[in-house]
Design an enzyme around this catalytic site. Sequence first.
Site, mmCIF file in Angstrom:
data_model
loop_
_atom_site.group_PDB
_atom_site.id
_atom_site.type_symbol
_atom_site.label_atom_id
_atom_site.label_comp_id
_atom_site.label_asym_id
_atom_site.label_seq_id
_atom_site.Cartn_x
_atom_site.Cartn_y
_atom_site.Cartn_z
ATOM 1 N N HIS A 225 0.884 -1.188 0.000
ATOM 2 C CA HIS A 225 0.000 0.000 0.000
ATOM 3 C C HIS A 225 0.913 1.228 0.000
ATOM 4 O O HIS A 225 1.730 1.395 -0.893
ATOM 5 C CB HIS A 225 -0.933 -0.126 1.215
ATOM 6 C CG HIS A 225 -2.054 0.856 1.268
ATOM 7 N ND1 HIS A 225 -2.452 1.625 0.216
ATOM 8 C CD2 HIS A 225 -2.911 1.191 2.303
ATOM 9 C CE1 HIS A 225 -3.478 2.387 0.569
ATOM 10 N NE2 HIS A 225 -3.772 2.150 1.834
ATOM 11 N N HIS A 264 -2.056 -2.349 -9.932
ATOM 12 C CA HIS A 264 -3.037 -1.705 -9.070
ATOM 13 C C HIS A 264 -4.247 -2.600 -8.930
ATOM 14 O O HIS A 264 -4.620 -3.290 -9.877
ATOM 15 C CB HIS A 264 -3.470 -0.342 -9.641
ATOM 16 C CG HIS A 264 -4.087 0.534 -8.610
ATOM 17 N ND1 HIS A 264 -5.416 0.447 -8.257
ATOM 18 C CD2 HIS A 264 -3.546 1.484 -7.816
ATOM 19 C CE1 HIS A 264 -5.662 1.312 -7.300
ATOM 20 N NE2 HIS A 264 -4.555 1.965 -7.008
ATOM 21 N N ASP A 321 2.605 5.477 -6.769
ATOM 22 C CA ASP A 321 3.874 5.456 -6.027
ATOM 23 C C ASP A 321 5.102 5.464 -6.929
ATOM 24 O O ASP A 321 6.210 5.699 -6.455
ATOM 25 C CB ASP A 321 3.917 4.216 -5.121
ATOM 26 C CG ASP A 321 2.823 4.266 -4.081
ATOM 27 O OD1 ASP A 321 2.730 5.300 -3.401
ATOM 28 O OD2 ASP A 321 2.051 3.303 -3.966
#
Length: 394
Positions: A225, A264, A321
């Site tokens: 995460h 994802h 990210d």
Amino acid sequence: MEEECRPMLNTGLRGVVIADTRISDVQGAAGKLIYRGYLIQDLANRTSFEEVTYLLLFEKLPNIAELKAFKDQLAAERDIPAEVIAALKTRPKNALAMDILQAGVCLLAHHDPDVADQSREAALRMAIRLIAKFPTIVAAWDRIRNDKEPVKPSSELDHAANFLYMLTGAEPDIEAGRVMDTCLVLHAEHSFNASTFAAREVASTRAHIYAAVAAAVGSLSGELHGGANVRVMEMLSEIGSLDKVEAYVNQQFDAGLKIFGLGHAVYDTDDPRAHILAPMSKTMGERSGETKWYEMSQLLEKTGKAEFKKRKGKDIYVNVDFYSASLYYAMGIPMDLFTPLFAISRISGWSAHVIEEYFAGAAPKPMLYRPESDYIGDYCGPDVCELEPLAERG
Ligand SMILES: CC(C)(COP(=O)(O)OP(=O)(O)OC[C@H]1O[C@@H](n2cnc3c(N)ncnc32)[C@H](O)[C@@H]1OP(=O)(O)O)[C@@H](O)C(=O)NCCC(=O)NCCS
């Protein structure tokens, strides 16, 4: 036969809709992210973190007067109690920054006069305090662990610029402040991701907002995460140079390992936030005089996607990210603060969700989360196991 009839379990709730929400919409197939009706691209280009936070909490964008009052309110809540600073000073210098943030949230609860008040007004007041104080905890911790005194928050600066100021002791220039502000806008909300779900689950028990947010911080810390942005930068550092990217990609796939920042749970396209972050990473890299990390990210994206397609016959995409890692690095943010920085932004979304959960903002009535599981363990026979006295157990 019986096995074939069982529904698919242990799928991490993928594709299972568990609640209504009015806060945000992640359209995975279209690659769209929408906060309360507004596209993330518009919000990133034309609003500030304070405006977006107001939107998430109060369900509308503020007008000039509302924004001024909200900014003043946030600025007035930035200080953290001296007792919390003193407690942080007792922590080992090598404690994990997300653990410090999580502990900080619990410590702040001890000082909040509203903590036992279950009204909406109290929940909003506590949410605003948490949003205001998150940057202060993170920056104070970085100073303390480096044997420096925490920098007192400035009430003159915007939220993003004030964080950079408290971290470094110097006011950032306009461009750095703006880039940080856009990063905060981009990370503020993302529907029922793992940490938000954790916050909502705790809120559904009617525990206070600090308890819900502490759970969310713990969830965000994991490498699948929010912790992925740190793992991306570690990966780039491990690779070291452009010419080693291809070998690294092959080595990861050969070993069945992941490339952080790719993939994802919801998007079937590139994450729209990655497309906004990538050019910012380039600009900040150029500003810092080192574009290597941005260039390596670009090549890693291209090579990782191509190799994934070749080996698995399907596509993989970049997530939020991927480019935030090289961007934060170029801005001089310490690597282990990348995930706390994510939390400094996401506290806005968590707060909106906790309040929606408490007051059934999108549901007929509040309901405690309580899913079921199938027990597939032993019964030792047709009924239950016979309990042998301790001395007789083999
Ligand atoms: C985010 C993530 C957990 C999404 O998970 P998911 O949609 O449930 O996908 P899965 O983990 O089930 O992966 C599906 C397949 O793609 C592969 N895969 C997923 N992400 C991958 C990655 N980053 N690198 C290499 N392979 C990947 C898996 O190995 C799996 O392969 P298989 O079907 O042959 O077993 C996953 O993509 C991941 O771990 N990414 C890296 C961590 C990361 O960047 N997290 C931040 C998310 S915003």
